[in-house]
Scaffold this motif. Structure first.
Motif, PDB file in Angstrom:
ATOM      1  N   THR A  41       0.891  -1.128   0.175  1.00  0.00           N
ATOM      2  CA  THR A  41      -0.054   0.017  -0.012  1.00  0.00           C
ATOM      3  C   THR A  41       0.757   1.407  -0.056  1.00  0.00           C
ATOM      4  N   ASN A  42       0.164   2.488  -0.134  1.00  0.00           N
ATOM      5  CA  ASN A  42       0.925   3.680  -0.044  1.00  0.00           C
ATOM      6  C   ASN A  42       1.616   3.804   1.308  1.00  0.00           C
ATOM      7  N   GLU A  43       0.715   3.607   2.484  1.00  0.00           N
ATOM      8  CA  GLU A  43       1.525   3.565   3.918  1.00  0.00           C
ATOM      9  C   GLU A  43       2.719   3.033   3.790  1.00  0.00           C
ATOM     10  N   VAL A  44       2.759   1.374   3.291  1.00  0.00           N
ATOM     11  CA  VAL A  44       4.082   0.570   3.524  1.00  0.00           C
ATOM     12  C   VAL A  44       5.179   1.349   2.537  1.00  0.00           C
ATOM     13  N   LYS A  45       4.832   1.910   1.527  1.00  0.00           N
ATOM     14  CA  LYS A  45       5.713   2.503   0.765  1.00  0.00           C
ATOM     15  C   LYS A  45       6.509   3.452   1.225  1.00  0.00           C
ATOM     16  N   ILE A  46       5.746   4.468   1.738  1.00  0.00           N
ATOM     17  CA  ILE A  46       6.327   5.560   2.675  1.00  0.00           C
ATOM     18  C   ILE A  46       7.345   5.393   3.443  1.00  0.00           C
ATOM     19  N   GLU A  47       6.705   4.219   4.528  1.00  0.00           N
ATOM     20  CA  GLU A  47       7.593   3.640   5.842  1.00  0.00           C
ATOM     21  C   GLU A  47       8.672   3.189   5.344  1.00  0.00           C
ATOM     22  N   VAL A  48       8.664   2.372   4.314  1.00  0.00           N
ATOM     23  CA  VAL A  48       9.962   1.708   3.710  1.00  0.00           C
ATOM     24  C   VAL A  48      10.943   2.633   3.114  1.00  0.00           C
ATOM     25  N   GLN A  49      10.504   3.779   2.528  1.00  0.00           N
ATOM     26  CA  GLN A  49      11.255   4.757   1.910  1.00  0.00           C
ATOM     27  C   GLN A  49      11.875   5.561   3.034  1.00  0.00           C
ATOM     28  N   LYS A  50      10.959   5.741   4.179  1.00  0.00           N
ATOM     29  CA  LYS A  50      11.824   6.428   5.333  1.00  0.00           C
ATOM     30  C   LYS A  50      12.845   5.423   5.876  1.00  0.00           C
ATOM     31  N   LYS A  51      12.763   4.299   5.893  1.00  0.00           N
ATOM     32  CA  LYS A  51      13.518   3.513   6.485  1.00  0.00           C
ATOM     33  C   LYS A  51      14.918   3.372   5.653  1.00  0.00           C
ATOM     34  N   LYS A  52      14.742   3.381   4.499  1.00  0.00           N
ATOM     35  CA  LYS A  52      15.797   3.158   3.432  1.00  0.00           C
ATOM     36  C   LYS A  52      16.660   4.942   3.592  1.00  0.00           C
ATOM     37  N   ALA A  80       4.031  -1.952   9.952  1.00  0.00           N
ATOM     38  CA  ALA A  80       3.310  -1.432   8.785  1.00  0.00           C
ATOM     39  C   ALA A  80       3.081  -2.471   7.764  1.00  0.00           C
ATOM     40  N   VAL A  81       4.043  -3.408   7.225  1.00  0.00           N
ATOM     41  CA  VAL A  81       4.133  -4.657   6.503  1.00  0.00           C
ATOM     42  C   VAL A  81       3.280  -5.697   6.907  1.00  0.00           C
ATOM     43  N   LYS A  82       3.251  -5.917   8.363  1.00  0.00           N
ATOM     44  CA  LYS A  82       2.672  -6.973   9.044  1.00  0.00           C
ATOM     45  C   LYS A  82       1.088  -6.755   8.909  1.00  0.00           C
ATOM     46  N   ARG A  83       0.779  -5.164   9.056  1.00  0.00           N
ATOM     47  CA  ARG A  83      -0.591  -4.845   9.164  1.00  0.00           C
ATOM     48  C   ARG A  83      -1.349  -4.935   7.899  1.00  0.00           C
ATOM     49  N   ALA A  84      -0.674  -4.485   6.947  1.00  0.00           N
ATOM     50  CA  ALA A  84      -1.013  -4.442   5.429  1.00  0.00           C
ATOM     51  C   ALA A  84      -1.316  -5.911   4.982  1.00  0.00           C
ATOM     52  N   LYS A  85      -0.437  -7.013   5.464  1.00  0.00           N
ATOM     53  CA  LYS A  85      -0.571  -8.448   5.080  1.00  0.00           C
ATOM     54  C   LYS A  85      -1.560  -8.871   5.451  1.00  0.00           C
ATOM     55  N   GLU A  86      -1.937  -8.604   7.065  1.00  0.00           N
ATOM     56  CA  GLU A  86      -3.334  -9.171   7.752  1.00  0.00           C
ATOM     57  C   GLU A  86      -4.425  -8.583   7.028  1.00  0.00           C
ATOM     58  N   MET A  87      -4.299  -7.356   6.610  1.00  0.00           N
ATOM     59  CA  MET A  87      -5.447  -6.929   5.930  1.00  0.00           C
ATOM     60  C   MET A  87      -5.679  -7.496   4.525  1.00  0.00           C
ATOM     61  N   SER A  88      -4.553  -7.798   3.629  1.00  0.00           N
ATOM     62  CA  SER A  88      -4.684  -8.191   2.375  1.00  0.00           C
ATOM     63  C   SER A  88      -5.324  -9.828   2.460  1.00  0.00           C
ATOM     64  N   TRP A  89      -4.794 -10.538   3.605  1.00  0.00           N
ATOM     65  CA  TRP A  89      -5.463 -12.022   3.833  1.00  0.00           C
ATOM     66  C   TRP A  89      -6.740 -11.817   4.342  1.00  0.00           C
ATOM     67  N   MET A  90      -7.183 -10.958   5.045  1.00  0.00           N
ATOM     68  CA  MET A  90      -8.510 -10.607   5.395  1.00  0.00           C
ATOM     69  C   MET A  90      -9.311 -10.410   4.091  1.00  0.00           C
ATOM     70  N   GLU A  91      -8.967  -9.590   3.431  1.00  0.00           N
ATOM     71  CA  GLU A  91      -9.745  -9.364   1.885  1.00  0.00           C
ATOM     72  C   GLU A  91      -9.781 -10.462   1.279  1.00  0.00           C
ATOM     73  N   PHE A  92      -8.875 -11.197   1.161  1.00  0.00           N
ATOM     74  CA  PHE A  92      -8.519 -12.449   0.117  1.00  0.00           C
ATOM     75  C   PHE A  92      -9.701 -13.383   0.764  1.00  0.00           C
ATOM     76  N   GLY A  93      -9.801 -13.480   2.068  1.00  0.00           N
ATOM     77  CA  GLY A  93     -10.589 -14.537   2.438  1.00  0.00           C
ATOM     78  C   GLY A  93     -12.093 -14.164   2.266  1.00  0.00           C
ATOM     79  N   ARG A  94     -12.520 -12.892   2.440  1.00  0.00           N
ATOM     80  CA  ARG A  94     -13.601 -12.390   2.266  1.00  0.00           C
ATOM     81  C   ARG A  94     -14.154 -12.737   0.589  1.00  0.00           C
ATOM     82  N   LYS A  95     -12.826 -12.507  -0.473  1.00  0.00           N
ATOM     83  CA  LYS A  95     -13.315 -12.551  -1.662  1.00  0.00           C
ATOM     84  C   LYS A  95     -13.552 -14.069  -1.985  1.00  0.00           C
TER      85      LYS A  95
END
Length: 285
Positions: A41-52, A80-95
């Motif tokens: 997500t955009n949030e993950v991208k921003i946090e990873v860029q800050k880390k780098k 941020a990556v962990k939360r995004a992955k959890e949300m992605s898997w939840m969305e995948f389960g609903r789909k």
């Protein structure tokens, strides 16, 4: 001198159209063709860029406080990556639940794609003797050797066209290429196709400006007048496409050749004129 005029005009056209396209559209270097995962997500991208950024800062300063700042941001990015992955898997389960209830075909297709092993990029190729080649120079040399042998084999028995032949009843058209002929050939082109050695894409020609269109017409007319073509039009980039079997064997690939787009326009014009001549002769027969 004639060939020099053609090459000079072609080089001038190529430089102008590529400069114009880069000015208007910009240039992007394409790296990996792999798509970003759904959790990127955009949030993950921003946090990873800050880390780098903080890591680069620490490498320059080597100060402990900069390293501590990097560690804190690394933990933030990891969460941020962990939360995004959890949300992605939840969305995948609903789909998956909705697909299972309403679209069995899509549900089965998703499961199949998850079970299918993804092919890795080709990093090696076999030599003619069966030795595994891993270095880029060796791989390129092997491909060059293979396609040279293949094309030379297909060219055996080709008739010699060095001597001009006369064909009774066929009239040679001596007039210049018309602008409407060129425009008709351009309109036939499909967009989204790869460029050739000259890096000119179909889109760059299809949406050409008035001045560039006049330059292209001049290049085509010079090629027609001198019965020569620019050197760029003689070059083709061969791309191996895997078909089946062992992907490390060159023989299990077929080659496609990327040719110059303006050269294709010229070929289309010649084909149309030849077709008109043939149809005219058939009507009179």
């Amino acid at each position: 001198m004639q060939a020099d005029d053609l090459e000079e005009c072609w080089t001038h056209f190529k430089r102008i159209i590529k400069t114009s396209a880069e000015t208007v559209c910009g240039r992007m270097r394409v790296g990996s063709l792999q798509r970003k995962p759904s959790w990127w997500t955009n949030e993950v991208k921003i946090e990873v860029q800050k880390k780098k950024k903080l890591w680069r800062k620490y490498l320059q300063s080597k100060r402990q406080e900069d390293y501590n700042s990097y560690k804190e941001q690394r933990a933030i990015a990891k969460n941020a990556v962990k939360r995004a992955k959890e949300m992605s898997w939840m969305e995948f389960g609903r789909k998956m639940e909705s697909d299972f209830g309403g679209n069995q075909k899509l549900f089965s297709k998703t499961l199949k794609s998850m079970r299918t092993e993804k092919p890795c990029l080709l990093k090696c190729i076999k030599s003619e003797e069966g030795t595994l080649l891993t270095k880029d120079e060796e791989i390129m040399s092997r491909w060059r050797e293979y396609f040279c042998e293949l094309l030379e084999g297909e060219g055996r028995g080709t008739p010699d066209h060095s001597q001009k032949e006369e064909y009774p009843g066929v009239m040679l058209v001596e007039e210049d290429i018309r602008q409407e002929e060129m425009r008709a050939a351009i309109n036939k082109m499909e967009v989204g196709k790869a460029a050739g050695h000259d890096e000119i894409t179909p889109e760059m020609i299809k949406y050409i400006g008035v001045y560039e269109e006049k330059l292209l017409l001049k290049v085509l007319r010079l090629a027609w007048k001198y019965k020569k073509i620019p050197k760029d039009w003689e070059l083709g980039i061969i791309i191996p496409i895997f078909e089946n079997g062992d992907d490390r064997e060159c023989k299990n690939h077929r080659g496609i050749t990327l040719l110059s787009v303006p050269g294709k326009i010229y070929s289309c014009i010649l084909q149309n004129q030849l077709q008109e001549q043939v149809e005219h002769q058939l009507d009179e027969a």
